[in-house]
Write an enzyme that holds these catalytic residues in place. Sequence first.
Site, PDB file in Angstrom:
ATOM      1  CE  LYS A  40     -19.668  37.215 113.217  1.00 50.54           C
ATOM      2  NZ  LYS A  40     -18.637  37.954 112.467  1.00 50.54           N
ATOM      3  CD  GLN A  84     -15.391  39.329 113.501  1.00 46.56           C
ATOM      4  OE1 GLN A  84     -16.007  38.301 113.213  1.00 46.56           O
ATOM      5  NE2 GLN A  84     -16.015  40.492 113.656  1.00 46.56           N
ATOM      6  CG  ASP A 136     -18.744  37.475 106.730  1.00 42.08           C
ATOM      7  OD1 ASP A 136     -19.855  37.380 107.300  1.00 42.08           O
ATOM      8  OD2 ASP A 136     -17.685  37.714 107.333  1.00 42.08           O
TER       9      ASP A 136
END
Length: 286
Positions: free
Chosen positions: A53, A97, A120
Amino acid sequence: MTAKLIDGSKVALGIREECKTRVEALVARGIVPGLAVIVVGNDPASAVYVRNKLRACANVGVRSFKYDYSADVAPDVVVAKIKELNGRADVHGILVQLPLPPQFQLAQVLNTISAEKDVDGFHLYNVGGLVVGDTVFPPCTPYGVVKLLDYEGISVEGKNVVVVGASNIVGKPMALMLMQREATVCICHAKTRDLAQFTILADILVVAAGKPNLIVPQMVKTGAVVIDVGINRLPDGRLVGDVDFEGVSEKASRITPVPGGVGPMTVTMLLVNTIASAERRLSDRA
Ligand code: NAD
């Protein structure tokens, strides 16, 4: 029938080129899109995902900020960091994460992220938005699948779509996004009895179960489009999806490979969401 490959890497590359242009336009107007990434513990798979990422951000000109915490950190410390990031003008996206260690309450952490920076798409507000077809940030993996279908010119309207897997981050949002596009959607999971009786009806089959070889040719309708979201590491080190790729390729009309299918799209949609967030900031300012 031998299926045509849906090349996620190639589509992702094209979208990343568009991302670069959008970033340049933002920079010209004084905004550098910024993504903050919070990592707790040292899960090796998470480390690989995070590295990808951050690399993708650098590649298109998105600035990234990484915050590492040890696995035994108190949840309050992370929550306080998220609140600080919510207020920062140079951060347009915040990502925690997953998975988090057991002392964390996932919902508390995810819902602390401002819905306007939840790139997200896991905040309750964004999840709810999916139900009414108006979310701020679509979650990256199903968003990537929808984009892949668009790029391939595959219409979902009126099609029978079967989604195998009902997780909050892939299966359920996938089903909602396809329903929004007027597909007839069936969602299957680990408790579904006789999976094949559902999958065989699919014009478009999306598989996100995390089980290698779950989908074999007898379960697939001739000419179906097969999207394999699964990522599984076999004992011999090979990376495979959930679909028997060789066998199903003989029956499907189109199929995504693993790796090189949905994976590169997921990271790319994270960039798209972060840039979109920065663009919204600009239009708020105007
Ligand atoms: P998860 O474990 O949270 O959920 C798995 C889902 O599959 C559950 O709903 C479960 O009921 C269902 N399932 C499990 N076994 C099944 C079976 N035998 N038959 C039918 N359904 C079954 O997993 P997740 O986070 O949704 O991820 C699923 C897979 O997708 C994993 O392999 C993961 O690594 C992969 N993934 C890939 C990407 C990507 O970018 N390509 C992104 C996220 C997840």
